[in-house]
Design an enzyme around this catalytic site. Sequence first.
Site, PDB file in Angstrom:
ATOM      1  CD1 TRP A 204      27.849  25.429 -16.067  1.00  0.00           C
ATOM      2  CD2 TRP A 204      27.569  24.287 -17.983  1.00  0.00           C
ATOM      3  NE1 TRP A 204      29.073  24.991 -16.478  1.00  0.00           N
ATOM      4  CE2 TRP A 204      28.939  24.284 -17.658  1.00  0.00           C
ATOM      5  CE3 TRP A 204      27.165  23.620 -19.136  1.00  0.00           C
ATOM      6  CZ2 TRP A 204      29.904  23.667 -18.441  1.00  0.00           C
ATOM      7  CZ3 TRP A 204      28.115  22.998 -19.912  1.00  0.00           C
ATOM      8  CH2 TRP A 204      29.468  23.026 -19.572  1.00  0.00           C
TER       9      TRP A 204
ATOM     10  CG  ASP B  73      23.836  18.863 -18.992  1.00  0.00           C
ATOM     11  OD1 ASP B  73      24.455  17.833 -18.689  1.00  0.00           O
ATOM     12  OD2 ASP B  73      24.394  19.968 -19.153  1.00  0.00           O
TER      13      ASP B  73
ATOM     14  CE  LYS C 191      31.144  18.278 -12.983  1.00  0.00           C
ATOM     15  NZ  LYS C 191      31.541  19.632 -12.834  1.00  0.00           N
TER      16      LYS C 191
HETATM   17  C1  LMR Z   1      30.905  23.938 -13.336  1.00  0.00           C
HETATM   18  O1  LMR Z   1      29.769  24.291 -13.644  1.00  0.00           O
HETATM   19  O2  LMR Z   1      31.601  24.545 -12.512  1.00  0.00           O
HETATM   20  C2  LMR Z   1      31.473  22.681 -13.952  1.00  0.00           C
HETATM   21  O3  LMR Z   1      30.545  22.062 -14.764  1.00  0.00           O
HETATM   22  C3  LMR Z   1      32.775  22.930 -14.625  1.00  0.00           C
HETATM   23  C4  LMR Z   1      32.641  23.729 -15.876  1.00  0.00           C
HETATM   24  O4  LMR Z   1      33.134  23.253 -16.900  1.00  0.00           O
HETATM   25  O5  LMR Z   1      32.080  24.832 -15.856  1.00  0.00           O
END
Ligand code: LMR
Length: 398
Positions: free
Chosen positions: A130, A212, A247
């Site tokens: 992420w 996570d 979520k």
């Molecule tokens: C995402 O990855 O789209 C979500 O977790 C929202 C974010 O805060 O990035």
Amino acid sequence: MASMFETLRAAPPDAILGLSEAFQADPNPEKINLAVGVYKDAAGRTPVLECVKRAERYLLDHETTKTYLGIDGLADYRDLARQLVFGDAVEADRVAMVQTPGGTGGVRVAADFLASHMPATTVWVSNPTWENHINVFSAAGLATHAYRYLDASKTGLDFPAMLEDLETKSRPGDVVLLHACCHNPTGVDLLPDQWRQVAEVLSARGLLPMVDFAYQGFGDGLDKDAEGLRTLLTVCDELVLASSFSKNFGLYSERVGTAAVVTRDAGSAAAAVSQLKRAVRANYSNPPRHGAAIVATVLTDLELTNLWHQELEQMRERIAQTRQRLVEALRGGGADRDFSFLLAQKGMFSYTGLTPMQCDLLRNRYGIYIVGSGRINVAGVTPDNVERLCEAIGQVLG
Ligand code: LMR
């Protein structure tokens, strides 16, 4: 006096939320937003769950104060969140947990905790991870390095490469970030036996797992999605966690999550709580009440809990059906690439294998917003937009 801000340069837009801003500003009536990870129903709406509405009605009638919560948040909420995440995998008094503003808040509090207790550590993240993970760890002052995760097709796991990096490149005392389920951004998860092997490598090399857990219930179910984490705990007796209810309860804007540290004994857990609280106090003092009160209300009422389970299952099943529909429509849309790998990926996201240039084309020509890494939010695909999406993907691939 000279300006203090004359030399200030604008920061680049956020890789994910920046796209949502661009989407809002796009006048194209047929635009499609598959960038940010937000669940949408078949009509393209992000609904408030019925169990949440009922809990809110209850709170409206019964809440008596808006005074501050403690630094670590609502006690009932923490107990319920701990039970949901860990089950019986660890004794309650070995878990130091605080309520945080969302999963991102959880990652940040955990990162601050690590930075103050283990400032020289390196956090190993999957390549890719992420986008915001790296921002958060570096804002906390921690170094990050990436371990290999995907195979050459970028749609499946290269497990031997992942293990090799963890075994040969990390140093004892480093932290290894793992996604409990529904890996963001790829949807590519570890199999049960792979979790065990990773746990053994971490333990043998003296590495600290950080998990996570933002998508519990979006993969195979609440307990199934926790199996990897719980397997880790059969081998590793210390662990750091960040979790989220954004979520699975649809409580995105209420910002409800946790940061936790699992320790070897109750004495260390008490010390860890005090350090987590120190990090919270310096960041935002204490967490907001409303979202945590909703979660606690639902999870202490059997009827509301059952309703939540049903609503969560509906979201999970819609995503699974959408994956099926996407694969068929991509075939129909003229893409000669085989997209059946989408069926093996879990949760909200999938890596399509589209290049940054193809993602730009999708956005500029068709008003279709996907993250530049090629990640799509499968949950944003609806019966109304699937044909158009797949035709456009067929065009940019052709
Ligand atoms: C995402 O990855 O789209 C979500 O977790 C929202 C974010 O805060 O990035």
